[in-house]
Design a protein around this motif. Structure first.
Motif, PDB file in Angstrom:
ATOM      1  N   GLY A 264     -10.435  43.393  -4.114  1.00  0.00           N
ATOM      2  CA  GLY A 264      -9.033  43.050  -4.339  1.00  0.00           C
ATOM      3  C   GLY A 264      -8.958  41.561  -4.613  1.00  0.00           C
ATOM      4  O   GLY A 264      -9.805  41.016  -5.329  1.00  0.00           O
ATOM      5  N   THR A 265      -7.973  40.903  -4.036  1.00  0.00           N
ATOM      6  CA  THR A 265      -7.863  39.453  -4.134  1.00  0.00           C
ATOM      7  C   THR A 265      -9.175  38.810  -3.700  1.00  0.00           C
ATOM      8  O   THR A 265      -9.748  37.974  -4.394  1.00  0.00           O
ATOM      9  CB  THR A 265      -6.725  38.973  -3.207  1.00  0.00           C
ATOM     10  N   GLY A 308     -11.086  39.290  -7.097  1.00  0.00           N
ATOM     11  CA  GLY A 308     -10.168  39.508  -8.221  1.00  0.00           C
ATOM     12  C   GLY A 308      -9.277  38.298  -8.459  1.00  0.00           C
ATOM     13  O   GLY A 308      -8.757  38.095  -9.571  1.00  0.00           O
ATOM     14  N   ALA A 309      -9.143  37.454  -7.446  1.00  0.00           N
ATOM     15  CA  ALA A 309      -8.293  36.272  -7.572  1.00  0.00           C
ATOM     16  C   ALA A 309      -8.786  35.322  -8.661  1.00  0.00           C
ATOM     17  O   ALA A 309      -7.990  34.595  -9.265  1.00  0.00           O
ATOM     18  CB  ALA A 309      -8.220  35.533  -6.239  1.00  0.00           C
ATOM     19  N   GLN A 312      -7.132  36.448 -11.704  1.00  0.00           N
ATOM     20  CA  GLN A 312      -5.728  35.991 -11.679  1.00  0.00           C
ATOM     21  C   GLN A 312      -5.645  34.533 -12.125  1.00  0.00           C
ATOM     22  O   GLN A 312      -4.738  34.134 -12.840  1.00  0.00           O
ATOM     23  CB  GLN A 312      -5.167  36.055 -10.254  1.00  0.00           C
ATOM     24  N   ALA A 324      -5.020  41.135 -16.317  1.00  0.00           N
ATOM     25  CA  ALA A 324      -6.336  41.121 -15.665  1.00  0.00           C
ATOM     26  C   ALA A 324      -7.292  42.077 -16.371  1.00  0.00           C
ATOM     27  O   ALA A 324      -8.481  41.793 -16.538  1.00  0.00           O
ATOM     28  CB  ALA A 324      -6.188  41.501 -14.194  1.00  0.00           C
ATOM     29  N   SER A 325      -6.755  43.202 -16.833  1.00  0.00           N
ATOM     30  CA  SER A 325      -7.624  44.213 -17.449  1.00  0.00           C
ATOM     31  C   SER A 325      -8.200  43.761 -18.793  1.00  0.00           C
ATOM     32  O   SER A 325      -9.196  44.311 -19.261  1.00  0.00           O
ATOM     33  CB  SER A 325      -6.861  45.525 -17.622  1.00  0.00           C
ATOM     34  N   SER A 327      -9.849  41.258 -19.228  1.00  0.00           N
ATOM     35  CA  SER A 327     -11.108  40.554 -18.955  1.00  0.00           C
ATOM     36  C   SER A 327     -12.324  41.385 -19.370  1.00  0.00           C
ATOM     37  O   SER A 327     -13.339  40.847 -19.791  1.00  0.00           O
ATOM     38  CB  SER A 327     -11.203  40.195 -17.475  1.00  0.00           C
ATOM     39  N   GLY A 408     -10.512  49.259  -4.476  1.00  0.00           N
ATOM     40  CA  GLY A 408      -9.728  48.047  -4.729  1.00  0.00           C
ATOM     41  C   GLY A 408      -9.362  47.932  -6.206  1.00  0.00           C
ATOM     42  O   GLY A 408      -9.961  48.597  -7.060  1.00  0.00           O
ATOM     43  N   GLY A 409      -8.368  47.083  -6.494  1.00  0.00           N
ATOM     44  CA  GLY A 409      -7.782  46.997  -7.834  1.00  0.00           C
ATOM     45  C   GLY A 409      -8.761  46.653  -8.944  1.00  0.00           C
ATOM     46  O   GLY A 409      -8.618  47.126 -10.072  1.00  0.00           O
ATOM     47  N   ALA A 410      -9.775  45.827  -8.648  1.00  0.00           N
ATOM     48  CA  ALA A 410     -10.659  45.344  -9.715  1.00  0.00           C
ATOM     49  C   ALA A 410     -11.746  46.347 -10.103  1.00  0.00           C
ATOM     50  O   ALA A 410     -12.437  46.143 -11.106  1.00  0.00           O
ATOM     51  CB  ALA A 410     -11.285  44.012  -9.315  1.00  0.00           C
ATOM     52  N   ASN A 413     -12.457  47.846 -13.589  1.00  0.00           N
ATOM     53  CA  ASN A 413     -13.248  47.143 -14.595  1.00  0.00           C
ATOM     54  C   ASN A 413     -14.689  47.655 -14.594  1.00  0.00           C
ATOM     55  O   ASN A 413     -15.485  47.352 -13.712  1.00  0.00           O
ATOM     56  CB  ASN A 413     -13.208  45.642 -14.277  1.00  0.00           C
TER      57      ASN A 413
HETATM   58  P1  ADP Z   1      -4.919  43.187  -3.075  1.00  0.00           P
HETATM   59  O1  ADP Z   1      -4.866  44.488  -2.316  1.00  0.00           O
HETATM   60  O2  ADP Z   1      -5.845  42.167  -2.489  1.00  0.00           O
HETATM   61  O3  ADP Z   1      -3.586  42.618  -3.429  1.00  0.00           O
HETATM   62  P2  ADP Z   1      -5.703  44.850  -5.360  1.00  0.00           P
HETATM   63  O4  ADP Z   1      -6.664  45.810  -4.751  1.00  0.00           O
HETATM   64  O5  ADP Z   1      -4.350  45.312  -5.748  1.00  0.00           O
HETATM   65  O6  ADP Z   1      -5.629  43.513  -4.478  1.00  0.00           O
HETATM   66  O7  ADP Z   1      -6.416  44.242  -6.660  1.00  0.00           O
HETATM   67  C1  ADP Z   1      -5.814  43.219  -7.407  1.00  0.00           C
HETATM   68  C2  ADP Z   1      -6.851  42.200  -7.833  1.00  0.00           C
HETATM   69  O8  ADP Z   1      -7.753  42.811  -8.757  1.00  0.00           O
HETATM   70  C3  ADP Z   1      -6.225  41.022  -8.537  1.00  0.00           C
HETATM   71  O9  ADP Z   1      -6.805  39.840  -8.042  1.00  0.00           O
HETATM   72  C4  ADP Z   1      -6.563  41.218 -10.014  1.00  0.00           C
HETATM   73  O10 ADP Z   1      -6.807  39.986 -10.653  1.00  0.00           O
HETATM   74  C5  ADP Z   1      -7.823  42.059  -9.968  1.00  0.00           C
HETATM   75  N1  ADP Z   1      -7.893  43.023 -11.074  1.00  0.00           N
HETATM   76  C6  ADP Z   1      -7.046  44.043 -11.319  1.00  0.00           C
HETATM   77  N2  ADP Z   1      -7.436  44.732 -12.418  1.00  0.00           N
HETATM   78  C7  ADP Z   1      -8.562  44.148 -12.846  1.00  0.00           C
HETATM   79  C8  ADP Z   1      -9.479  44.397 -13.933  1.00  0.00           C
HETATM   80  N3  ADP Z   1      -9.295  45.422 -14.776  1.00  0.00           N
HETATM   81  N4  ADP Z   1     -10.527  43.571 -14.071  1.00  0.00           N
HETATM   82  C9  ADP Z   1     -10.735  42.555 -13.206  1.00  0.00           C
HETATM   83  N5  ADP Z   1      -9.929  42.276 -12.177  1.00  0.00           N
HETATM   84  C10 ADP Z   1      -8.861  43.049 -12.000  1.00  0.00           C
END
Ligand code: ADP
Length: 496
Positions: A264-265, A308-309, A312, A324-325, A327, A408-410, A413
Motif C-alpha cells: 500500500g502506501t 506505493g507512496a 504517488q 498510479a496505474s 507507471s 494491497g493497492g499496488a 501492477n
Molecule cells: P493504503 O491502504 O496504504 O492507503 P492501498 O492498498 O489503497 O494503500 O494502495 C494505494 C497505493 O498503491 C498508493 O500509494 C498508490 O500510489 C499505489 N498504487 C495503486 N495502483 C498502483 C499501480 N497500478 N502501480 C503502482 N502503484 C500503485
C-alpha cells in the motif's frame, strides 16, 4: 436465513465495514473517512468518538445496503490500525484525550533516552519490538503525565487504556467488556510475548498501572454479544486482530515459513515463524501472529515506509504520471532501468537499514535518462526494499523463502510483481480476493462461532489470480542488488 460475517476494518484514515459470505466473497462494503488531527508538527491524533461513530455508521450502512439485518450476521470481527492509543473513563466511557496515532512522534525523545539508558535489549527480549515512539507504551505514559488529574484517576483504577480494537469493543458492548487480543497486545510494548501477560517490569518502566490494561484474549473466541441498539439484535463479537496479522491470516499463511507482503502506501512483510518467536538480529520486529485454539503463533515483521507512496510522489509532486496505474506502461516502455536507481528515503529508511537521516536520492542519471527510466527505478525501488527485508528474514530464521503471497493497492501492477519474483527468485502469488485484512478477521470470527469448520475449509476458499515466477538470471540479479545497495549507501546519513 442466509448468514454472513461482518468485519469492522478500522484503519488510519477511514473506517470500513465489509460483509462476507460463506465462500469468503465480499457481499457489501461501506467506508467513511474521518479527521486527521495535527496539533503540532509530528503529532497525529484522532477523535475516538469519530472512530466510533464512523465505524458504527458504516456497519449500519453495509447491512442496510446488503438488504439484510442483524439476525443475518453470524459474528463480527474487528481489525484495526495498530498501536494507536485511547484512554477513557471506566465509569462513563468518555475518552480523556484524543487517540494518539501510531505515526505520532511526540514521545521520540523519551524513547531515545530509554535506548541511551540501555533498556533496548531488555525491551526487545520481552516484547520482540525495537524501542520506538511508534508503539503504545510511551503514548499511554504521555497521556498520564500530561492530562490533568489522569495519573491520580489511573491510580484509583478509574481509567481504561486500549488500542482501537479495545475501544470499539467497549463501545459495541456498552462498556461491558474491556479486552483486547494478543496480536494487538503484542504491539503495545507492555506485553511479554513469551509469558503471554502484561509485564510488570515494563509497566514499572513506563509507569502504567496494571488496572488500566485490558484483559488479553485469543484472536478467535466469543468476546461478548453486542449491546448497542445499532443492530436491533445481539451479535457475537468473535474475532479480533491487528491489521497486518489479520492480512497474514486472510492470506492463509498458516504454516511456518509462509509470508505475505502488503503493497500500500508502505509495504508490510510478515512471515509466520510458527510456535516459537524468532528474535531478529536485523532490526525486524517479532510479534504475535494470532492466538487460536489455545496456541500462539508468532511472526516476524518488516516494513518499508515508502512503497506505493513513491508512485504517488511521481504523480503528485513530479507530475510524471497522471494515474498510479500509468507507471506500469511507462516502466515497460524502456528495456531496463538504464542504470538509474531511486532510493525513496523521503522519510528515512526502515528495516533493515534503519536510518532516519537518509533522504530520497536519484543516482546514475545520464543524458539519455528519461521519465520512463525514473518511473521504472521508482517501481524497482519498492521491490529492492522488500527484497532486503526478505533477505533479512531468511538470515534471522534460516528459512528459505520460495514463495510470497501479496495484496494491497499496488499489486495490480504486474511489472512490479514480476520484478519482485525476479529479485527474490521466488514465486509471487496474487490471490483473487485482495481484501485480505478484512477477510482474515472474518475468518477468525467465523471459526469461533462454527461458521467455518476449520483451517482446511478456509484454505480451500483461497484462490489464485496470478502467479509470477523468476525470469532473471543470477548474474543480473546480483548486479541490480549490488547497484541498489551502492545507491542506498549514498542516500544514508544525508540530513545528519
Ligand atoms: P493504503 O491502504 O496504504 O492507503 P492501498 O492498498 O489503497 O494503500 O494502495 C494505494 C497505493 O498503491 C498508493 O500509494 C498508490 O500510489 C499505489 N498504487 C495503486 N495502483 C498502483 C499501480 N497500478 N502501480 C503502482 N502503484 C500503485
Amino acid at each position: 436465513m442466509s448468514q454472513y460475517i461482518l468485519t469492522l476494518d478500522q484503519g488510519t484514515t477511514s473506517s470500513r465495514a465489509i460483509i462476507f459470505d460463506q465462500m469468503g466473497q465480499v457481499v457489501e462494503i461501506a467506508q467513511q473517512e474521518f479527521r486527521q488531527i495535527y496539533p503540532k508538527p509530528s503529532w497525529v491524533e484522532h477523535d475516538p468518538r469519530e472512530i466510533w461513530s464512523t465505524q458504527a455508521a458504516v456497519a449500519a450502512t453495509a447491512i442496510a445496503n446488503a438488504g439484510i439485518n442483524g439476525k443475518n450476521i453470524a459474528a463480527i470481527g474487528i481489525t484495526n490500525q495498530r498501536e494507536t492509543t485511547v484512554v477513557w473513563e471506566r465509569e462513563t466511557g468518555k475518552p480523556i484525550y484524543n487517540a494518539i496515532v501510531w505515526q505520532d512522534r511526540r514521545t521520540s525523545e523519551f524513547c531515545n533516552k530509554l535506548k541511551t539508558d540501555g533498556f533496548a535489549k531488555m525491551i526487545q527480549e520481552k516484547t520482540g519490538l525495537v524501542v520506538d515512539a511508534y508503539f503504545s507504551a510511551s503514548k499511554v505514559k504521555w497521556i498520564l503525565d500530561n492530562v490533568e488529574g489522569a495519573r491520580e484517576k489511573a491510580k484509583q483504577g478509574k481509567l481504561c487504556f486500549g488500542t482501537v480494537d479495545s475501544w470499539l469493543m467497549a463501545k459495541f458492548t456498552n462498556l461491558r467488556v474491556h479486552a483486547t487480543d494478543a496480536t494487538n497486545a503484542s504491539r503495545t510494548m507492555l506485553y511479554n510475548i513469551h509469558s503471554n501477560d502484561w509485564d510488570d517490569d515494563l509497566l514499572a518502566l513506563f509507569d502504567v498501572p496494571r488496572s488500566m490494561l485490558p484483559e488479553v484474549r485469543s484472536s478467535s473466541e466469543i468476546y461478548s454479544q453486542t449491546a448497542t441498539t445499532l443492530f436491533a439484535t445481539k451479535i457475537p463479537i468473535a474475532g479480533v486482530a491487528g491489521d497486518q496479522q489479520a492480512a497474514l491470516f486472510g492470506q492463509m499463511c498458516t504454516d511456518p515459513g509462509m509470508l505475505k507482503t502488503t503493497y500500500g502506501t508502505g509495504c508490510f512483510m510478515m512471515m509466520n515463524t510458527g510456535s516459537k518467536p524468532a528474535i531478529s538480529n536485523n532490526n525486524l520486529l517479532t510479534t504475535i501472529a494470532w492466538q487460536l485454539n489455545g496456541q500462539t503463533t508468532y511472526a516476524l515483521e518488516g516494513s518499508v515506509f515508502m512503497g506505493g507512496a513513491v508512485i504517488q510522489w511521481l504523480r503528485d509532486e513530479l507530475g510524471i504520471l497522471q494515474h498510479a496505474s500509468d507507471s506500469e506502461k511507462l516502466a515497460l516502455s524502456v528495456e531496463d532501468n538504464g542504470g538509474v536507481y531511486l532510493v525513496p528515503a523521503m522519510v528515512g529508511l526502515g528495516a533493515p537499514h534503519w536510518d532516519q537521516f537518509a533522504r530520497g536520492s536519484i543516482l546514475g542519471l545520464t543524458r539519455g535518462s528519461s521519465k520512463a527510466h525514473i518511473t521504472r527505478a521508482a517501481l524497482e525501488s519498492i521491490v529492492y526494499q522488500v527484497t532486503d527485508i526478505a533477505n533479512a528474514k531468511m538470515a534471522d530464521t534460516g528459512m528459505n523463502i520460495t514463495e510470497m503471497r501479496v495484496d494491497g493497492g499496488a499489486v495490480a501492477n504486474s511489472f512490479l510483481m514480476q520484478f519482485q519474483a525476479d529479485m527474490m527468485n521466488a514465486k509471487v502469488i496474487r490471490p483473487k480476493v485482495l481484501e485480505t485484512t478484512a477477510l482474515g478477521v472474518a475468518y477468525l470470527a467465523g471459526l469461533a462461532v462454527g461458521y467455518w469448520s476449520g483451517i482446511d475449509e478456509l484454505k480451500s476458499l483461497w484462490s489464485v489470480d496470478q502467479e509470477f515466477n523468476n525470469k532473471l538470471d543470477e548474474q543480473k540479479r546480483s548486479h541490480y542488488l549490488y547497484d541498489w545497495h551502492k545507491a542506498v549507501e549514498r542516500a544514508k546519513r544525508w540530513s545528519e
